[in-house]
Design a protein around this motif. Structure first.
Motif: not given
Length: 222
Positions: A45-52, A198-208
């Motif tokens: 989630c932090d990776i994609f927030r930094e590099h959307t 990573y997959d479990n983390q992404l499930k919590t933030c992918e909507q962003e």
């Protein structure tokens, strides 16, 4: 007379100067301006927030080739630590002199020269299709795993086996060369564990990342 002399000089020096200009531009575009590795590589989630944009690239690769986003990013983590210009360290001659590199692996996905040429031939040899661009690195990972899935029958939800085929090559995987390499099999387990995390983390933030543009709104973002 002077005009002819300038024309002659341009004829001889024009192309080299143009080459220097293009080379300088390419260095700025693909090296100096390459994004830094993420500050927190342990949290997708932090990776994609930094590099959307990386989410968009991974999503596009998943849609095109089938490899889950989390698996793609786990591959890149262990291949290059998210460093755009990563290469294997040079060997040393007589233990002192920097010598050749053990392989031609390069870029985010550490794609070897032969595999990268095959990818370009199959998907278009574009001028800006380079291994140091995350968009094409993730597309390469997806493309390679697609061929692995098609030729070896390895499912997309098995990151450990996909990575073994990625690391050893499909022919090496078929010959089970990894069975004699405990370090490689242990690495494949770490790739699997990171992909699942990573997959479990992404499930919590992918909507962003599905609704981050001003013209998109939940629930019809993609």
């Amino acid at each position: 007379m002077r005009r002819n002399r300038w024309r002659s000089r341009m004829k001889w020096y024009g192309l080299p100067v143009l080459g220097v200009v293009i080379g300088t531009w390419a260095t700025l575009r693909f090296s100096l301006l390459a994004p830094d590795p993420p500050v927190n590589p342990d949290d997708l989630c932090d990776i994609f927030r930094e590099h959307t944009a990386w989410y968009d690239y991974a999503y596009a690769s998943q849609e095109r080739w089938g490899t889950p986003i989390a698996t793609q990013m786990a591959f890149v983590y262990y291949e290059s630590s998210f460093r755009s210009h990563a290469r294997p360290p040079r060997t040393q001659l007589w233990g002192v002199i920097p010598w050749s590199r053990p392989t031609t692996a390069y870029g985010y996905a550490q794609a070897l020269d032969p595999a990268w040429r095959e990818y370009l031939e199959a998907n278009g040899d574009g001028l800006f299709t380079v291994r140091t661009d995350m968009e094409y690195a993730l597309d390469f990972v997806g493309w390679y795993n697609h061929l692995t899935h098609r030729q070896l029958g390895i499912p997309y939800h098995s990151p450990r086996r996909l990575y073994l085929a990625y690391h050893e090559g499909r022919a090496g995987y078929a010959r089970k060369t990894f069975a004699r390499k405990p370090a490689v099999t242990a690495l494949a387990v770490r790739v699997r564990n990171r992909a699942f995390r990573y997959d479990n983390q992404l499930k919590t933030c992918e909507q962003e990342f599905q609704c981050w543009r001003w013209y998109q709104f939940w629930p019809v973002c993609r």
